[in-house]
Enzyme design. Structure first.
Site, short mmCIF file in Angstrom:
data_model
loop_
_atom_site.label_atom_id
_atom_site.label_comp_id
_atom_site.label_asym_id
_atom_site.label_seq_id
_atom_site.Cartn_x
_atom_site.Cartn_y
_atom_site.Cartn_z
N LYS A 43 0.86 -1.04 0.23
CA LYS A 43 -0.06 0.09 0.09
C LYS A 43 0.83 1.30 0.06
O LYS A 43 0.89 2.17 -0.76
CB LYS A 43 -0.87 0.06 1.30
N LYS A 44 1.95 1.02 0.85
CA LYS A 44 2.63 2.67 0.84
C LYS A 44 4.06 2.50 0.45
O LYS A 44 4.67 3.51 0.59
CB LYS A 44 2.59 2.81 2.50
#
Length: 131
Positions: A43-44
């Protein structure tokens, strides 16, 4: 009423505590999904400061949380909601509208975030500048 919420809960701070306590007020049983390290990376683009086992232990130790599990994929949210028999999904308002698709199986609530508190900001603040 069973409530479920999800988060990375990295570098645990008062904003995390407040959202978990407020989520618990919506029911009498709170389940918290803690993002795995690999999910957080996907996600990051970075791994959490604390590994998934440490983050799970921190959340598990809170009085307001009744059950904790690892969230391995965003695509499994519906499965997690159903398998934990959740009546209400509570998320921070930074996710507003993103989980409305689950309103067919539970109530979806977005809570305001604690102002001026963010894990990213904390990490940046304590990061030692390179010389």
């Amino acid at each position: 009423m069973r409530v479920i919420t999800f988060g990375t809960f990295d570098v645990f701070h008062v904003g995390h505590l407040r959202i978990l306590e407020r989520a618990r007020e919506y029911g009498d049983f709170l389940v918290a999904g803690v993002s795995t390290d690999s999910m957080n990376y996907s996600k990051k683009g970075r791994y959490p400061v604390y590994d998934q086992n440490e983050r799970l232990q921190i959340i598990q130790a809170l009085r307001c949380v009744d059950k904790v599990f690892f969230e391995e994929s965003m695509e499994l949210k519906r499965h997690y909601i159903e398998s934990h028999l959740a009546d209400i999904l509570v998320m921070g308002d930074d996710w507003a509208g993103k989980f409305d698709e689950f309103s067919d199986i539970c109530r979806v609530v977005y809570l305001p975030r604690t102002p001026s508190v963010s894990t990213t900001a904390i990490i940046e603040k304590i990061r030692i500048p390179k010389s």
